[in-house]
Structures are given as structure tokens and as C-alpha cells.
Design a protein around this motif. Structure first.
Motif, PDB file in Angstrom:
ATOM      1  N   VAL A  54     -36.096  71.172  15.569  1.00  0.00           N
ATOM      2  CA  VAL A  54     -36.820  72.407  15.849  1.00  0.00           C
ATOM      3  C   VAL A  54     -37.705  72.158  17.068  1.00  0.00           C
ATOM      4  O   VAL A  54     -38.540  71.255  17.056  1.00  0.00           O
ATOM      5  N   VAL A  55     -37.478  72.931  18.122  1.00  0.00           N
ATOM      6  CA  VAL A  55     -38.267  72.771  19.349  1.00  0.00           C
ATOM      7  C   VAL A  55     -39.330  73.863  19.392  1.00  0.00           C
ATOM      8  O   VAL A  55     -39.004  75.050  19.338  1.00  0.00           O
ATOM      9  N   MET A  56     -40.591  73.432  19.465  1.00  0.00           N
ATOM     10  CA  MET A  56     -41.686  74.409  19.500  1.00  0.00           C
ATOM     11  C   MET A  56     -42.312  74.484  20.883  1.00  0.00           C
ATOM     12  O   MET A  56     -42.245  73.538  21.656  1.00  0.00           O
ATOM     13  N   SER A  57     -42.908  75.617  21.176  1.00  0.00           N
ATOM     14  CA  SER A  57     -43.669  75.769  22.418  1.00  0.00           C
ATOM     15  C   SER A  57     -45.100  76.142  22.044  1.00  0.00           C
ATOM     16  O   SER A  57     -45.350  76.619  20.941  1.00  0.00           O
ATOM     17  N   ALA A  58     -46.005  75.906  22.976  1.00  0.00           N
ATOM     18  CA  ALA A  58     -47.431  76.068  22.671  1.00  0.00           C
ATOM     19  C   ALA A  58     -48.021  77.347  23.266  1.00  0.00           C
ATOM     20  O   ALA A  58     -47.423  77.972  24.146  1.00  0.00           O
ATOM     21  N   SER A  59     -49.190  77.702  22.744  1.00  0.00           N
ATOM     22  CA  SER A  59     -50.034  78.790  23.275  1.00  0.00           C
ATOM     23  C   SER A  59     -49.317  80.119  23.450  1.00  0.00           C
ATOM     24  O   SER A  59     -49.059  80.534  24.575  1.00  0.00           O
ATOM     25  N   PRO A  60     -48.999  80.821  22.413  1.00  0.00           N
ATOM     26  CA  PRO A  60     -49.182  80.463  21.010  1.00  0.00           C
ATOM     27  C   PRO A  60     -48.035  79.603  20.495  1.00  0.00           C
ATOM     28  O   PRO A  60     -46.975  79.547  21.124  1.00  0.00           O
ATOM     29  N   GLY A  61     -48.262  78.942  19.375  1.00  0.00           N
ATOM     30  CA  GLY A  61     -47.234  78.084  18.788  1.00  0.00           C
ATOM     31  C   GLY A  61     -46.064  78.900  18.266  1.00  0.00           C
ATOM     32  O   GLY A  61     -46.233  79.777  17.419  1.00  0.00           O
ATOM     33  N   ILE A 106     -41.509  78.814  17.562  1.00  0.00           N
ATOM     34  CA  ILE A 106     -40.255  78.063  17.581  1.00  0.00           C
ATOM     35  C   ILE A 106     -39.442  78.605  18.743  1.00  0.00           C
ATOM     36  O   ILE A 106     -39.162  79.797  18.826  1.00  0.00           O
ATOM     37  N   LYS A 107     -39.095  77.696  19.651  1.00  0.00           N
ATOM     38  CA  LYS A 107     -38.360  78.111  20.838  1.00  0.00           C
ATOM     39  C   LYS A 107     -36.859  78.073  20.575  1.00  0.00           C
ATOM     40  O   LYS A 107     -36.118  78.962  20.969  1.00  0.00           O
ATOM     41  N   SER A 108     -36.422  77.001  19.917  1.00  0.00           N
ATOM     42  CA  SER A 108     -35.003  76.896  19.597  1.00  0.00           C
ATOM     43  C   SER A 108     -34.804  75.878  18.485  1.00  0.00           C
ATOM     44  O   SER A 108     -35.706  75.094  18.187  1.00  0.00           O
ATOM     45  N   ILE A 109     -33.628  75.930  17.895  1.00  0.00           N
ATOM     46  CA  ILE A 109     -33.284  74.956  16.866  1.00  0.00           C
ATOM     47  C   ILE A 109     -31.929  74.363  17.236  1.00  0.00           C
ATOM     48  O   ILE A 109     -30.975  75.093  17.494  1.00  0.00           O
ATOM     49  N   ILE A 110     -31.878  73.048  17.308  1.00  0.00           N
ATOM     50  CA  ILE A 110     -30.678  72.369  17.790  1.00  0.00           C
ATOM     51  C   ILE A 110     -30.024  71.598  16.644  1.00  0.00           C
ATOM     52  O   ILE A 110     -30.667  70.773  15.991  1.00  0.00           O
ATOM     53  N   ASP A 111     -28.759  71.896  16.403  1.00  0.00           N
ATOM     54  CA  ASP A 111     -28.005  71.164  15.375  1.00  0.00           C
ATOM     55  C   ASP A 111     -27.601  69.805  15.923  1.00  0.00           C
ATOM     56  O   ASP A 111     -27.098  69.715  17.042  1.00  0.00           O
ATOM     57  N   VAL A 112     -27.783  68.776  15.121  1.00  0.00           N
ATOM     58  CA  VAL A 112     -27.364  67.428  15.529  1.00  0.00           C
ATOM     59  C   VAL A 112     -26.330  66.950  14.520  1.00  0.00           C
ATOM     60  O   VAL A 112     -26.669  66.669  13.374  1.00  0.00           O
ATOM     61  N   SER A 113     -25.089  66.868  14.953  1.00  0.00           N
ATOM     62  CA  SER A 113     -24.075  66.438  13.988  1.00  0.00           C
ATOM     63  C   SER A 113     -23.470  65.098  14.373  1.00  0.00           C
ATOM     64  O   SER A 113     -22.315  64.822  14.101  1.00  0.00           O
ATOM     65  N   LEU A 114     -24.264  64.244  14.998  1.00  0.00           N
ATOM     66  CA  LEU A 114     -23.791  62.900  15.352  1.00  0.00           C
ATOM     67  C   LEU A 114     -23.700  62.042  14.094  1.00  0.00           C
ATOM     68  O   LEU A 114     -24.469  62.225  13.160  1.00  0.00           O
ATOM     69  N   GLU A 115     -22.758  61.094  14.126  1.00  0.00           N
ATOM     70  CA  GLU A 115     -22.596  60.202  12.969  1.00  0.00           C
ATOM     71  C   GLU A 115     -23.842  59.371  12.732  1.00  0.00           C
ATOM     72  O   GLU A 115     -24.573  59.049  13.666  1.00  0.00           O
ATOM     73  N   ARG A 116     -24.074  58.993  11.504  1.00  0.00           N
ATOM     74  CA  ARG A 116     -25.193  58.112  11.154  1.00  0.00           C
ATOM     75  C   ARG A 116     -24.661  56.768  10.678  1.00  0.00           C
ATOM     76  O   ARG A 116     -23.548  56.720  10.160  1.00  0.00           O
ATOM     77  N   PRO A 117     -25.425  55.706  10.748  1.00  0.00           N
ATOM     78  CA  PRO A 117     -26.763  55.673  11.324  1.00  0.00           C
ATOM     79  C   PRO A 117     -26.729  55.791  12.844  1.00  0.00           C
ATOM     80  O   PRO A 117     -25.810  55.310  13.497  1.00  0.00           O
ATOM     81  N   ARG A 118     -27.745  56.443  13.370  1.00  0.00           N
ATOM     82  CA  ARG A 118     -27.845  56.636  14.819  1.00  0.00           C
ATOM     83  C   ARG A 118     -28.821  55.613  15.387  1.00  0.00           C
ATOM     84  O   ARG A 118     -29.832  55.326  14.776  1.00  0.00           O
ATOM     85  N   ILE A 119     -28.492  55.124  16.549  1.00  0.00           N
ATOM     86  CA  ILE A 119     -29.368  54.132  17.177  1.00  0.00           C
ATOM     87  C   ILE A 119     -29.826  54.643  18.547  1.00  0.00           C
ATOM     88  O   ILE A 119     -29.135  55.434  19.189  1.00  0.00           O
ATOM     89  N   PRO A 120     -31.004  54.156  18.991  1.00  0.00           N
ATOM     90  CA  PRO A 120     -31.595  54.697  20.227  1.00  0.00           C
ATOM     91  C   PRO A 120     -30.704  54.542  21.451  1.00  0.00           C
ATOM     92  O   PRO A 120     -30.728  55.380  22.347  1.00  0.00           O
ATOM     93  N   ASP A 121     -29.909  53.447  21.515  1.00  0.00           N
ATOM     94  CA  ASP A 121     -29.133  53.175  22.720  1.00  0.00           C
ATOM     95  C   ASP A 121     -27.825  53.956  22.808  1.00  0.00           C
ATOM     96  O   ASP A 121     -27.123  53.876  23.809  1.00  0.00           O
ATOM     97  N   ASP A 122     -27.511  54.692  21.765  1.00  0.00           N
ATOM     98  CA  ASP A 122     -26.261  55.439  21.742  1.00  0.00           C
ATOM     99  C   ASP A 122     -26.262  56.513  22.840  1.00  0.00           C
ATOM    100  O   ASP A 122     -27.243  57.237  23.025  1.00  0.00           O
ATOM    101  N   HIS A 123     -25.148  56.610  23.571  1.00  0.00           N
ATOM    102  CA  HIS A 123     -25.071  57.575  24.673  1.00  0.00           C
ATOM    103  C   HIS A 123     -25.203  59.014  24.191  1.00  0.00           C
ATOM    104  O   HIS A 123     -25.858  59.839  24.834  1.00  0.00           O
ATOM    105  N   ALA A 124     -24.570  59.309  23.065  1.00  0.00           N
ATOM    106  CA  ALA A 124     -24.623  60.681  22.549  1.00  0.00           C
ATOM    107  C   ALA A 124     -26.055  61.053  22.172  1.00  0.00           C
ATOM    108  O   ALA A 124     -26.488  62.197  22.366  1.00  0.00           O
TER     109      ALA A 124
END
Ligand code: ADP
Ligand code: MG
Length: 277
Positions: free
Chosen positions: A226-233, A235-253
Motif C-alpha cells: 500500500v503506497v501512501m501520500s502525505a498532506s493529507p494522508g 492511499i495513492k495505490s496498492i501494488i500486488d506482489v506475486s513473486l515467489e517466496r522466500p524473497r531476498i534483497p538481491d533478487d532482480h525482480a
């Protein structure tokens, strides 16, 4: 695949036919703070529905209302416009079913690790033998077996957060509400805990709402971001993440999707249209 969706349309956030009813439903929440200096609209018409077993991450700039939203879900913040329900019933205060984990561990320094994790179980009146079993199981879950006699000041920051996690999970909440729990940790410990919480979540099936200002962390952990924006608070958008788990920081995706979220976070980011990568 990732899908960006506008956040302000309740129908697109879990109301589809066939979707399970939300565990947590925050509908048209507006929260104003009045101070002597100014009035702040911390949340403006925010709607978010969290599905059973879902891992939801909330990202957004400082002051966009992330903590306020979490506090409303927790039942800590009770004055607002709109409707907050948990499993269909209005949220009227804090409850065991909704455990809260904050950035700064709120552990009891005079108790050892076992007693800290045991605390909520004692309040519930669980018999001693059962308490022991539950504590052992949850310390093992967060890789802290053998540290049960340690006192809080003897633990590293990462270990303290593990104790918090064990304490929260031990009471078997339906939802874990986590407010930047890893923000004060060093990068390596953070990476470790990101892996660990994915494993814990997979094993327990607890629904998680996780606030972070770390975009990559959100993509690693979230089923949806969930991506939020400020002043006023808002919800700007909601992004589905369907990448396989476990996910690691170095993964390109992970990195690619993090770039998309970062783009959404920027003021120039286009709110509204749907697109996929
Ligand atoms: P975030 O967690 O995203 O950084 P918060 O939810 O803490 O944001 O705060 C949202 C807005 O509400 C900010 O502008 C903040 O200053 C204001 N705010 C939060 N709590 C209070 C309070 N108790 N009194 C007055 N203003 C507050
Ligand atoms: Mg906050």
C-alpha cells in the motif's frame, strides 16, 4: 506480475465476488488532529481491506498517517470518522486478537526472555505447563531457543525484536500489526529478520499489517504494498506482489518492483492507471 491500482476504491480492494471477507476492514477513515498550532488531516478518506493470511505492507513518507492507520486498526486510536471493523465487528479498543509490535521493543527489562514472552499467556490464565510449551515453541520459531534465561539488556537489537515477535505470536493473534519493527536495526540484522519473518508467517498463517519506510522491505515481505501520500494522508495505490517466496534483497525482480514502488511514491508518480510489469 504486479498490478497498480488506485487505493481509494473500496470495490477493488477485496470486495470481488468469491474473495474471502476481510479480516480487517478500514473504510473511509478520516482522522484529524487538532493542536494549538494547527489542524492536521492525518488520514483523508482511507479505505483498506486486509484479507485472511495476507501480508500487507504500508509505505509512505514520514507523516503520511501510517502509524495513525495502524493505531486505528489496533484500537489504540479511537476518535476518527469512518468505520474500522475486525472480523465484521467494530473495533472498540485493544484486543488480544490484534497484537502490536512497535519499532522500539517495549519489553519488560526486569523480566527475562521467557517471562516476557510468557506475560500475555499468564494474563490469559494459561496453566504453567502449557505456558512453558507455548513459550518454548515460539522461542524456537524466532531462533531464540537457549536464550530464555537472558535479560533484555543482554540482547542485541535484533534479538529484542525477535522476543517481541515471539511475545506477539505466543498469544496467537489473528492479526499482527507491526509499525516499522526493523527500522532501528543494522542492515544485516534486518535482512536476517526479513527472511525469518517470512518463514514465521508461512508457518503460523497469521495475517500481518506491516508499516515500513523501506521500499525494498515492503516488496520482500508484502503480498500487497500500500503506497501512501502525505498532506493529507491518502492511499495513492496498492501494488500486488506475486513473486515467489522466500524473497531476498538481491533478487532482480525484487529490485525492479521496488523501483516501481519508489516511482509511485514520488510526487510525479501517476496515481490511478493500472499497469503491469
Ligand atoms: P507516519 O507514521 O506516517 O510518519 P503519523 O501517523 O505518525 O505518520 O502522523 C500523521 C500526521 O498526524 C502527522 O502530520 C503527524 O504530525 C500528525 N499526528 C500524529 N499524531 C499526532 C498527535 N497525537 N497529535 C497531533 N498530531 C499528530
Ligand atoms: Mg510512524
Amino acid at each position: 506480475m504486479a498490478l497498480v491500482d488506485t487505493g481509494q476504491q473500496p470495490a477493488s480492494l477485496g470486495g470481488q465476488s468469491g474473495a474471502p471477507p476481510p479480516v480487517l476492514a478500514l473504510r473511509q477513515i478520516t482522522k484529524r488532529f487538532h493542536t494549538t498550532r494547527q489542524d492536521v488531516v492525518a488520514l483523508d478518506d482511507v479505505t483498506l481491506e486486509v484479507r485472511p493470511r495476507e501480508f500487507i505492507c504500508i509505505v509512505g513518507p514520514s507523516g503520511c498517517g501510517k502509524s495513525t492507520l495502524l493505531n486505528i486498526a489496533a484500537g489504540i486510536e479511537m476518535e476518527y470518522e469512518g468505520k474500522a471493523t475486525f472480523e465484521g465487528s467494530p473495533i472498540t479498543g485493544m484486543a488480544r486478537e490484534r497484537a502490536v509490535v512497535f519499532q522500539e521493543p517495549s519489553l519488560f527489562p526486569w523480566l527475562n526472555v521467557r517471562a516476557n514472552v510468557e506475560f500475555g499467556l499468564k494474563l490469559r490464565g494459561l496453566p504453567k505447563e502449557q505456558r512453558r510449551e507455548v513459550v518454548d515453541r515460539h522461542l524456537a520459531l524466532v531462533s531464540l531457543s537457549g536464550f530464555d534465561r537472558a535479560y533484555i539488556h543482554e540482547l542485541s537489537g535484533g534479538m529484542k525484536q525477535r522476543v517481541q515477535l515471539a511475545r506477539g505470536l505466543a498469544v496467537e493473534p489473528r492479526v499482527m500489526l507491526m509499525d516499522e519493527p526493523f527500522a532501528a536495526l543494522d542492515a544485516q540484522t534486518r535482512d536476517e529478520l526479513q527472511l525469518e519473518i517470512q518463514a514465521v508467517w508461512a508457518r503460523t498463517g497469521t495475517t500481518v499489517v506491516f508499516v515500513t519506510h523501506n521500499v525494498r522491505e515492503a516488496v520482500i515481505l508484502g503480498d500487497r504494498v500500500v503506497v501512501m501520500s502525505a498532506s493529507p494522508g491518502r492511499i495513492k495505490s496498492i501494488i500486488d506482489v506475486s513473486l515467489e517466496r522466500p524473497r531476498i534483497p538481491d533478487d532482480h525482480a525484487v529490485a525492479d518492483l521496488a523501483a516501481l514502488v519508489r516511482y509511485e511514491l514520488q510526487d510525479s508518480g501517476v496515481a490511478g492507471p493500472r499497469y503491469a510489469i
